[in-house]
Design a protein around this motif. Structure first.
Motif, PDB file in Angstrom:
ATOM      1  N   LYS A   1     -23.640   2.724  10.662  1.00 19.17           N
ATOM      2  CA  LYS A   1     -24.494   2.934  11.826  1.00 19.17           C
ATOM      3  C   LYS A   1     -25.918   3.219  11.366  1.00 19.17           C
ATOM      4  N   GLY A   2     -26.896   2.724  12.116  1.00 24.17           N
ATOM      5  CA  GLY A   2     -28.286   2.974  11.809  1.00 24.17           C
ATOM      6  C   GLY A   2     -28.736   4.314  12.360  1.00 24.17           C
ATOM      7  N   VAL A   3     -29.142   5.218  11.482  1.00 30.13           N
ATOM      8  CA  VAL A   3     -29.572   6.562  11.867  1.00 30.13           C
ATOM      9  C   VAL A   3     -31.096   6.567  12.004  1.00 30.13           C
ATOM     10  N   LEU A   4     -31.592   7.096  13.114  1.00 27.53           N
ATOM     11  CA  LEU A   4     -33.027   7.163  13.365  1.00 27.53           C
ATOM     12  C   LEU A   4     -33.566   8.524  12.929  1.00 27.53           C
ATOM     13  N   LEU A   5     -34.449   8.513  11.934  1.00 29.65           N
ATOM     14  CA  LEU A   5     -35.062   9.737  11.427  1.00 29.65           C
ATOM     15  C   LEU A   5     -36.554   9.702  11.717  1.00 29.65           C
ATOM     16  N   THR A   6     -37.074  10.766  12.287  1.00 33.46           N
ATOM     17  CA  THR A   6     -38.500  10.832  12.576  1.00 33.46           C
ATOM     18  C   THR A   6     -39.272  11.291  11.341  1.00 33.46           C
ATOM     19  N   HIS A   7     -40.585  11.086  11.374  1.00 32.93           N
ATOM     20  CA  HIS A   7     -41.435  11.616  10.309  1.00 32.93           C
ATOM     21  C   HIS A   7     -41.208  13.127  10.178  1.00 32.93           C
ATOM     22  N   ARG A   8     -41.104  13.792  11.320  1.00 34.41           N
ATOM     23  CA  ARG A   8     -40.936  15.250  11.309  1.00 34.41           C
ATOM     24  C   ARG A   8     -39.609  15.645  10.687  1.00 34.41           C
ATOM     25  N   ASN A   9     -38.530  14.922  10.995  1.00 31.17           N
ATOM     26  CA  ASN A   9     -37.230  15.178  10.357  1.00 31.17           C
ATOM     27  C   ASN A   9     -37.363  15.150   8.841  1.00 31.17           C
ATOM     28  N   ILE A  10     -37.983  14.084   8.343  1.00 29.65           N
ATOM     29  CA  ILE A  10     -38.023  13.839   6.902  1.00 29.65           C
ATOM     30  C   ILE A  10     -38.924  14.827   6.186  1.00 29.65           C
TER      31      ILE A  10
END
Length: 534
Positions: free
Chosen positions: A187-196
């Motif tokens: 599955k494609g996981v969506l990570l934000t700039h803030r998450n990373i």
């Protein structure tokens, strides 16, 4: 959690900040080259300029970036983020089917990949209508598959980026990272700039990284958790591209490594390598060997700890969590645990049936909450497993001790029941691996009408295990393979509960694993069901 603060800038800000603080410092080293922080930052600028031109400045366009263990990955990763496009992480070790799934599902428009991957994509172009350009990242000689362009040529034709180009929104999606697919289609996981960025700081603090740190990455791929945390701390990252685990110790010694990162499968091979006793010691500056990706056998950790004289610790996380949530500390090392939460993170366990929180020492599903929890899945095609209060259900089963340290039992999808008792395959595997005649193993459930399931073990025998190897319970030299398997099984069953007893054991040639080293139990389970039905 509310007291945890982190920089609120886009992912590429990690590189920009490091370049401004220490422009001449070495960011990444390999056996053949070194790249400074400022040089890497300028390289990322050039890639961003190329993508501006190729994509027409379309924010959120998706760019596939292969995670090769090379500085070019860092430049492409940060350059893509800087352009406003979304990075889609591509595993260059997967075959055509994996590439078709990742690039097709994510609708990748530009791919920055090595020549071998570009060659596979050439066969798939008709099935990937969104893919408009393939850039070859390792084509210094200009020899590339038809329909692709070498990276140096792509960059040479791009104009400089206008000064003052606005940065990406920290709340926007920066990266799509696909899960390993051990329990289903990736599955494609969506990570934000803030998450990373938040997780980069969390990892740097948990691993005790700073500007004086030198990290040795003995990995098959360049994992973004090491890249981002190293840049956050301003550490020097050394990439060991030689898969030989003993050779990696010499590289660590030459580099003056303070941190050694490895996968459990490679660390297990190192611990059982006959050359370990005479291997080069990494040196007194080494503070820890750190493992992640799957469970590390306690005996492996103990063997390496005794030989290297430093803690061998592991962490815990997953793609949906950017990825780290837990990590052991060198001064609080306990075999088998994955430690407490990283800063800014909460963890609780809930009952598998009632979903109510359970007390310490009680088994339940692991839930976590923090700034590193993903934004969701690609195209919203899957349940996010995030409740209204922000708790993410991991699908892993474990328990907490009085100090808040987590011990994992197994994946919820991997555990099975024998007479209504939960069997954790990884627990049985750990016991089997304690036998010196075992090189590796995998455990799964054999369907059974009476008990629900029986324990099946596939075992790779160590060299000499069936040829009079002198183990204590070898009554006679030259035991047959079946005799040795029986002996290994009997020894393991002495240390297992009645419901964990191994009922079937057979010799196998290889343990199926994902590219990141996790056991691929799903395919084994499917085979066992077919065999049991027959």
């Amino acid at each position: 959690m509310s007291n945890f603060a982190h920089p609120d800038f886009p992912v590429d800000g990690l590189l920009r900040r490091a370049a401004r603080r220490d422009p001449d410092g070495i960011a990444i080293r390999t056996a053949t080259r070194s790249v400074g922080f400022a040089e890497l930052d300028a390289w990322a600028d050039r890639i961003a300029a190329y993508l501006d031109q190729e994509l027409g400045g379309a924010a959120g366009a998706r760019v596939g970036v292969a995670g090769v263990l090379d500085p070019v990955f860092a430049a492409a990763y940060y350059g893509t983020a800087r352009s406003g496009a979304t990075v889609v992480l591509v595993n260059p070790l997967v075959g055509e089917d994996g590439l078709r799934h990742v690039l097709g599902t994510a609708r990748v428009e530009v791919a920055l990949v090595p020549a071998a991957t570009a060659g596979l994509l050439a066969k798939l172009r008709a099935e990937l209508p969104a893919l408009r350009a393939v850039v070859v990242t390792d084509a210094a000689d200009g020899v590339v598959p038809a329909g692709t362009v070498p990276l140096h040529e792509a960059l040479a034709g791009a104009p400089a980026r206008p000064t003052g180009t606005p940065p990406a929104d920290p709340g926007a999606v920066a990266c799509v990272q696909f899960t390993t697919g051990t329990t289903g289609r990736p599955k494609g996981v969506l990570l934000t700039h803030r998450n990373i960025v938040a997780n980069a700081k969390q990892i740097a603090l948990a691993h005790r990284l700073d500007t004086g740190s030198v990290t040795l990455n003995h990995l098959p791929l360049y994992h973004v958790m090491h890249l981002n945390s190293g840049l956050y701390a301003g550490a020097c990252q050394v990439l060991c591209q030689d898969p030989d685990p003993v050779a990696s110790l010499a590289v660590a010694a030459e580099a003056g490594a303070t941190h050694y990162y490895g996968l459990p499968a490679r660390l297990h091979a190192l611990a059982h390598d006959g050359r370990l006793a005479g291997a080069v010691h990494p040196g007194p500056q080494l503070t820890a060997v750190l493992s992640g990706g799957s469970a590390l056998a306690p005996q492996t950790a103990t063997t390496l700890r005794e030989r290297l004289g430093v803690p061998v610790i592991q962490g815990y996380g997953m793609a949906e969590l950017s990825p780290l949530t837990h990590c052991q500390q060198p001064d609080r090392y306990r075999p088998g645990m994955v430690g407490g939460v990283v800063p800014g993170t909460e963890c609780r366990l809930v009952d598998l049936t009632t979903r109510r929180p359970v007390d310490v020492w009680s088994t339940g599903e692991v839930q976590v909450r923090g700034p590193q929890v993903m934004a969701g899945y690609l195209d919203g095609g899957h349940e996010t497993r995030i409740d209204a209060d922000g708790w993410f259900s991991t699908g892993d089963v474990g328990y907490l001790d009085d100090d808040g340290a987590l011990r994992l039992v197994d994946r919820l999808a991997d555990v099975f029941k024998h007479d209504n008792e939960i069997v954790a395959p990884s627990r049985v595997e750990q016991v089997i691996r304690e036998d010196p005649r075992v090189a590796d193993c995998i455990v799964a459930d054999w369907p059974d009408a009476e008990h629900g399931a029986l324990v099946w073990a596939g075992i790779i025998l160590a060299d000499g295990a069936a040829a009079g190897s002198g183990f204590p319970d070898d009554a006679l030299p030259g035991l047959g393979i079946l005799d040795v398997l029986d002996s290994i099984t009997n020894r393991a069953n002495e240390h297992l509960a009645a419901f964990e007893q191994i009922r079937f054991a057979e010799a196998i040639d290889a343990v199926p694993r994902t590219p990141t080293g996790k056991p691929e139990r799903r395919s084994v389970r499917t085979q066992l069901r077919h065999r049991a039905a027959a």
